[in-house]
Structure formats: C-alpha cells, structure tokens
Motif scaffolding. Structure first.
Motif, PDB file in Angstrom:
ATOM      1  N   THR A  49     -15.839   1.347  33.883  1.00 42.79           N
ATOM      2  CA  THR A  49     -16.606   2.151  34.851  1.00 42.79           C
ATOM      3  C   THR A  49     -17.825   1.362  35.309  1.00 42.79           C
ATOM      4  O   THR A  49     -18.138   0.299  34.784  1.00 42.79           O
ATOM      5  N   ARG A 102     -24.054   6.427  28.361  1.00 40.91           N
ATOM      6  CA  ARG A 102     -23.302   7.628  27.980  1.00 40.91           C
ATOM      7  C   ARG A 102     -22.073   7.264  27.144  1.00 40.91           C
ATOM      8  O   ARG A 102     -21.701   7.989  26.220  1.00 40.91           O
ATOM      9  N   PHE A 103     -21.472   6.096  27.421  1.00 44.53           N
ATOM     10  CA  PHE A 103     -20.338   5.705  26.586  1.00 44.53           C
ATOM     11  C   PHE A 103     -20.797   5.335  25.176  1.00 44.53           C
ATOM     12  O   PHE A 103     -20.113   5.655  24.202  1.00 44.53           O
ATOM     13  N   TYR A 135     -19.006  16.871  31.008  1.00 44.52           N
ATOM     14  CA  TYR A 135     -18.301  15.600  31.209  1.00 44.52           C
ATOM     15  C   TYR A 135     -18.154  14.851  29.878  1.00 44.52           C
ATOM     16  O   TYR A 135     -17.062  14.392  29.520  1.00 44.52           O
ATOM     17  N   TYR A 157     -12.578   1.462  28.372  1.00 43.94           N
ATOM     18  CA  TYR A 157     -12.997   2.166  29.590  1.00 43.94           C
ATOM     19  C   TYR A 157     -13.593   1.182  30.576  1.00 43.94           C
ATOM     20  O   TYR A 157     -14.374   0.316  30.191  1.00 43.94           O
ATOM     21  N   GLY A 206     -11.541  13.045  37.577  1.00 44.46           N
ATOM     22  CA  GLY A 206     -12.654  13.974  37.409  1.00 44.46           C
ATOM     23  C   GLY A 206     -12.234  15.264  38.105  1.00 44.46           C
ATOM     24  O   GLY A 206     -12.442  15.413  39.302  1.00 44.46           O
ATOM     25  N   ASN A 208     -12.812  11.396  41.559  1.00 43.32           N
ATOM     26  CA  ASN A 208     -13.211  12.791  41.380  1.00 43.32           C
ATOM     27  C   ASN A 208     -12.523  13.629  42.436  1.00 43.32           C
ATOM     28  O   ASN A 208     -12.696  13.400  43.631  1.00 43.32           O
ATOM     29  N   ASP A 233      -8.533   3.100  30.350  1.00 46.36           N
ATOM     30  CA  ASP A 233      -8.942   4.234  31.195  1.00 46.36           C
ATOM     31  C   ASP A 233      -9.744   3.654  32.355  1.00 46.36           C
ATOM     32  O   ASP A 233     -10.793   3.047  32.154  1.00 46.36           O
ATOM     33  N   PHE A 286      -7.576   9.176  34.489  1.00 45.65           N
ATOM     34  CA  PHE A 286      -8.643  10.111  34.120  1.00 45.65           C
ATOM     35  C   PHE A 286      -9.385  10.676  35.339  1.00 45.65           C
ATOM     36  O   PHE A 286     -10.536  10.335  35.624  1.00 45.65           O
ATOM     37  N   HIS A 345     -15.127   3.372  42.551  1.00 42.40           N
ATOM     38  CA  HIS A 345     -13.750   3.629  42.131  1.00 42.40           C
ATOM     39  C   HIS A 345     -12.855   2.434  42.457  1.00 42.40           C
ATOM     40  O   HIS A 345     -11.953   2.102  41.704  1.00 42.40           O
ATOM     41  N   GLN A 387     -22.913   3.818  33.538  1.00 38.46           N
ATOM     42  CA  GLN A 387     -22.417   4.776  32.539  1.00 38.46           C
ATOM     43  C   GLN A 387     -22.447   4.197  31.122  1.00 38.46           C
ATOM     44  O   GLN A 387     -21.951   4.818  30.182  1.00 38.46           O
ATOM     45  N   GLY A 400     -10.603   6.733  37.689  1.00 39.79           N
ATOM     46  CA  GLY A 400     -11.466   7.909  37.567  1.00 39.79           C
ATOM     47  C   GLY A 400     -11.929   8.549  38.855  1.00 39.79           C
ATOM     48  O   GLY A 400     -13.110   8.913  38.966  1.00 39.79           O
ATOM     49  N   ASP A 414     -14.790  13.836  27.624  1.00 40.28           N
ATOM     50  CA  ASP A 414     -14.443  12.499  27.155  1.00 40.28           C
ATOM     51  C   ASP A 414     -14.153  12.487  25.659  1.00 40.28           C
ATOM     52  O   ASP A 414     -13.217  11.835  25.198  1.00 40.28           O
TER      53      ASP A 414
HETATM   54  N1  ARG Z   1     -14.954  10.262  37.347  1.00 40.29           N
HETATM   55  C1  ARG Z   1     -15.932   9.341  36.878  1.00 40.29           C
HETATM   56  C2  ARG Z   1     -16.830   8.875  38.040  1.00 40.29           C
HETATM   57  O1  ARG Z   1     -16.481   8.993  39.184  1.00 40.29           O
HETATM   58  C3  ARG Z   1     -15.323   8.136  36.234  1.00 40.29           C
HETATM   59  C4  ARG Z   1     -14.463   8.423  35.034  1.00 40.29           C
HETATM   60  C5  ARG Z   1     -14.555   7.335  34.015  1.00 40.29           C
HETATM   61  N2  ARG Z   1     -13.727   7.529  32.854  1.00 40.29           N
HETATM   62  C6  ARG Z   1     -14.033   8.330  31.854  1.00 40.29           C
HETATM   63  N3  ARG Z   1     -13.208   8.491  30.865  1.00 40.29           N
HETATM   64  N4  ARG Z   1     -15.174   8.986  31.829  1.00 40.29           N
HETATM   65  O2  ARG Z   1     -17.903   8.373  37.779  1.00 40.29           O
END
Ligand code: ARG
Length: 576
Positions: A345, A352-353, A321, A343, A151, A114, A109, A149, A123, A349, A112, A325
């Motif tokens: 990112t 949170r993961f 969010y 993942y 957003g 948005n 993944d 994935f 990104h 993050q 991501g 997930d």
């Molecule tokens: N959309 C999120 C961002 O811009 C990243 C997504 C990451 N992937 C996930 N499965 N949460 O920070």
C-alpha cells in the motif's frame, strides 16, 4: 550453477589456508573480469594478516578448474574470468534452468480499490508493484495466494445510498425499476461526499445507513450487495486492463463475520481496554521512541510519543478498517495458513500496519513464526513535484492516467508516421507506466514524466518492448539453426553476462521486495543487445557456425526478456 561453483572452489581454498569459509562471489563490472570476490579484506582483518597476501595464498591453493581463471588484483580482490568452457556452461545454465519449487506459502494483498469511489494513482501503484511481486514469487517457486481486498465495508456505499434515498430513487434502484450502473455511482459518490461536508443531518443519515448494512439489515444490506456487484465488475475491468489478476476478490466485508470473535480474543487475553467508549489495544513497545523529522539540520532531535494505541471498536459499535484487517488476518490464517502475509500500500499506511501486526502478534492471531510484511510505496508527482493533476487541474483517477498516456503514445506514433491498433497502443502505454513505476525505488516519491516514459530510447518500457520486437523480427527472417553456445566476441559475451545478471536480480528483488534491480538488469540486457547488434552482422553472416552462435544468443535473449517482462506484467506487442 556457475557463480556458486566459483564460490565453492574459493571457499575450499580459503579453508585450506585457514581463512574460514565466508567468501562470496559476485558479478563484476570490471573489464576483463566476470565475477569477483571482495571478501579478502574482512577475512584478513580477522586473521590480522595482509589482505593482498591472503588473496594470493588463496589463489595459489585453488584447485584447477576448466571453467575459471582466477587472479589477484590490488588492493586485495580475487578476479574471476570465465574460460570458453565456463561461458558455455553459463549459457546452458540460463537456457535449461528448471523451474524452482519451494514449500513456503506467501499471501499477498494489493490493489485495494474502494467500492463506490473511482480508483486513483495509489491503487495503480499498488496494482503494478503487487502484481509484479506476486509474479516474482511464483517465478521463484513459492506458493502464492493473492487477494485484492476491496474496501467495501465503509462509508462510501452508505453515502451513495443516502443520496439516492434523498433523491427519492432508493426503492426504484433497489427493485430494478431504474438500472443501477457504474455511471449512477460515479455521479452519486462525489455529490454525496460534498453534501456530507455541508449537511450534518445528511452525514448522520449516511452513517446510520452504513451501520445498518454492516449489521446486515434489510433493505440496506440488499442494496449494498447490488452496489458491490456493479462496483466489483468495474474494478475487475480496470485490473484486467493493467494485467492484474487475483486468486481472491475478497474485501473488508468478508472479514465482517469474524469481527466479534476477534474482539473477544483481545478481551479474553486482557489486551483490550476501554477508552472514551471505544475499545483500544496498546501496541507501543517499551522504550520505543519515534524521531520527529527535523525542520533544519541543526535542530535538536526530538522524539514523539510511542506508537498510539489501536482502536478496534468504535463507541457506536461500527466496524473499523483496522479491525477488518485484523479479522482478515485471522480468517486468512484459518483458511490458508500462509508463512508470509505481504501487504502493498501507500507508505502513509505504514504506521497502521505496524499497529495491526503488533496487535495480531500479541493476541496470537498471527502465529509466532509467521512473517507479516508491509511494503509502502511513495507518491507519484507531476513535473512540478506536486501531486499529479489532469490538464484541467482535477485530481487524477487511474483511468485518466491510462488514457493520458495512451493519447500521448498515439500522438507520438502519428508523428513517427506509424499506425497501430488500439491493443498495441494499450500495451505500449501500460509498459511505459509499469516500467517507470517499477524501476523506481519503491518507497521514494517519483516524478511522472510521460514524454520520458513513452520514449523508445533510454531506460523505458517501450524500449524494452522494441528490443524484443526487433529480436523477434530477425528470428522470423532467419532459417532454423542448431543451438551453439561457442561465443567468440566481447559483445556476445556481454549479452550473456547481462542475462546471468538478470537471473540473479530476481533473488535480490525478492530480498528487497522491490523490482527496481530487475528493471535495471533488463535494461542492461537490451543495451548490451543493441551494442552486439550494431557490431555484428546477423542475417548476412556467411559462416554457418558463427551464424548459429548468433541466432542462439538471440533466442536466449528473447526468452529472458520475455520472462522478465512477464514478471513485470509488461506485454510485448507482435510488432513495433
Ligand atoms: N482500500 C485501501 C485504500 O484505498 C487499501 C487496502 C489495503 N489493504 C489492506 N489490507 N488494508 O487505501
């Protein structure tokens, strides 16, 4: 496999000396030595004997071999040199290696973006690193599924709708009287985002609309679908520009249908508790403490509270969010049964993961044997060490970066007096960005230094491309020749050993979940090639046997550079 063969021989000898079978063979950087074994120290310690004597004993007990010459070097290394035969075997191994195939399924993944908002550097890093990891997994024979994935289920699209509504254009865009384009969204989002901070009634309305489309209410859900379509088309274009492609172009919205089921699982297992009207899951582990970074070295180490609980439902019932997930993990497991979920990112993050992964394990949403992995990357900064800005000081979007680098490439090529078409310039700019991005240690912040990255010399993407083009051009001028791996000069041998190290680097990259070692090995291949090219005549070589050797080495090198570039998602131009 040559390295493994040496390892086997050593272990057999070690076993016969009663020294166990934990002997590893690694590539050597020493002159006159191709591989080495550093395991005698540890083995001797265990046996309480002298390491040098142990190394000698093992070497004396070695079965003779056509491929290697073994010797002992102080303090207690076993040096391994490839014989002519060994070199030939190594070259064949590289030339004719069959693709691997494994049963394990990795789901990755990354990307991501948005929807509604412009894509930014974060990104871009996710796309670069994720795409390369995906290609690496495929190269190593894993079954891979990739998902971008999006957003697509949060406030930004609600904000855009609220603004268009406020301007009295909502219906026109909905019915198609006004064309809904990416330009409309690019204007509306920043304006709405600003207005939300100044006007609380507007913010409340945007939240209301967000909740409405999340509950699939008309006409907001219909409008959401239109916005999503436009935005996805744009993001897809950007991804293609960077050479990123996905099996699934799903997003948070695809998890929406599973949210209730998932919340029910937490409730039924007694894992969810109410907190100020919201629903939370405790994910702290017993005895766990998180060290607070010290401000100065002599400060006493202090610890933070354990991992905060994870909120899975808001008090207003809106979707979160984190819950998206979790529901996504739930349906990915139902539909795809991956062995690993990976993942990629921004490092910010990471916590949170951790929370999400723990919650999924506790609830059995992720089966016990499944590996949940997060790779968090650092920030890309400007030369001043601060977050990168555009020339006029604005925040840098992904497209700005691509344009900025392309402009620089164009400028530089002009100075060199060369003209290339737009596609070549795009390929060079991409290579500059990607190679810089990937050669960095993933989790570290790094300085974006365009001039350095676009240089045709040094450890850069364009240098790699340039080397490949140079080899191609020589091969085009050469007539056909037999394959011959009878290498006879140190320069030729260095190129071959570099190729072997490049192959090995894929496995290290897999273990480290970082491509930086592949970039270094690839750069070394190009450097070795350059030394070889400087030292030896190729096209003007008069001895046909020698020429065949050289051309074989060129073909092998080109093939391996091309494969490595393919993993890194760097395209090689026709010429440079
Ligand atoms: N959309 C999120 C961002 O811009 C990243 C997504 C990451 N992937 C996930 N499965 N949460 O920070």
């Amino acid at each position: 496999m040559i390295r493994e063969e040496a390892e086997k021989l050593l272990n057999a000898a070690a076993k016969s000396c009663g020294a166990g079978e934990d002997f590893c063979v690694v590539f050597s950087n020493m002159p006159n030595c191709d591989f080495q074994c550093n395991s005698c120290f540890a083995a001797a310690k265990k046996l309480q004997t002298n390491p040098f004597e142990l190394a000698q004993k093992i070497v004396e007990n070695l079965k003779s071999s056509k491929n290697f010459e073994f010797s002992v070097a102080r303090p207690a290394f076993i040096n391994i040199r490839l014989t002519e035969k060994g070199l030939k075997a190594l070259a064949s191994e590289i030339a004719y290696q069959k693709p691997e195939s494994k049963d394990k399924h990795i789901f990755i993944d990354y990307g991501g973006p948005n929807l509604g908002k412009a894509m930014h550097i974060g990104h871009m890093r996710s796309l670069n690193i994720g795409e390369a990891l995906k290609r690496l997994y495929k190269k190593l024979g894993y079954k891979v599924t990739s998902d971008i994935f999006f957003g697509d289920w949060g406030m930004p699209l609600g904000l855009i709708m609220a603004l268009l509504e406020k301007e009295g254009k909502f219906q026109d865009y909905l019915k198609g009287a006004l064309p809904l384009t990416i330009e409309v969204m690019n204007r509306a989002y920043p304006a709405a985002s600003k207005l939300k901070d100044e006007d609380s009634a507007f913010k409340a309305r945007a939240e209301e609309i967000t909740l409405a489309f999340q509950n699939k209410q008309h006409p907001y859900y219909d409008f959401w679908k239109k916005l999503r379509q436009v935005s996805v088309a744009e993001a897809t274009k950007v991804c293609k520009l960077l050479g990123a492609d996905f099996d699934l172009w799903n997003g948070e919205s695809d998890a929406s249908g599973y949210i209730d089921e998932v919340i029910e699982i937490f409730k039924q297992k007694g894992l969810a508790r109410e907190s100020e009207g919201a629903l939370v899951v405790d994910v702290a582990e017993e005895g766990e403490q998180i060290p607070i970074p010290k401000k100065s070295p002599d400060e006493v180490q202090r610890y933070e509270n354990p991992m905060p609980p994870l909120m899975i439902q808001k008090s207003n019932g809106g979707e979160l969010y984190a819950t998206s997930d979790i529901a996504t993990i739930y349906y990915r497991n139902k539909l795809y049964h991956p062995d690993v979920l990976h993942y990629v990112t921004d490092a910010r993050q990471a916590q949170r993961f951790t929370q999400i992964f723990r919650a999924c394990k506790k609830a059995g949403i992720s089966p016990a044997g499944q590996e949940l992995l997060h790779t968090g990357f650092g920030t890309m900064n400007g030369k001043d060490g601060k977050p990168f800005k555009t020339r006029n000081g604005g925040n840098v979007g992904l497209l700005d970066i691509l344009q900025m680098v392309q402009d620089k490439v164009e400028e530089k090529l002009k100075q060199n007096g060369t003209e290339y078409d737009a596609d070549v310039k795009r390929k060079i700019a991409n290579a500059a960005i990607k190679f810089a991005d990937l050669s960095n240690v993933v989790e570290k912040d790094y300085i974006f230094d365009i001039d350095k990255f676009i240089s045709f010399e040094g450890k850069t993407g364009p240098y790699i491309q340039y080397t490949a083009c140079r080899i191609k051009s020589i091969l085009q001028k050469a007539e056909e020749s037999e394959e011959s791996f009878d290498f006879y000069t140190p320069e030729q041998k260095a190129v071959l050993m570099g190729l072997a190290k490049l192959k090995q680097s894929y496995h290290t990259a897999f273990n480290e979940k970082s491509l930086s070692g592949v970039c270094t090995a690839l750069f070394d291949v190009c450097k070795n090639f350059s030394s070889f090219y400087t030292a030896e005549h190729i096209l003007s070589e008069s001895d046909p046997a020698k020429k065949a050797v050289k051309l074989s080495l060129l073909r092998l090198t080109l093939k391996e550079i091309e494969q490595a570039c393919d993993v890194l998602a760097i395209e090689i131009p026709q010429k440079m």
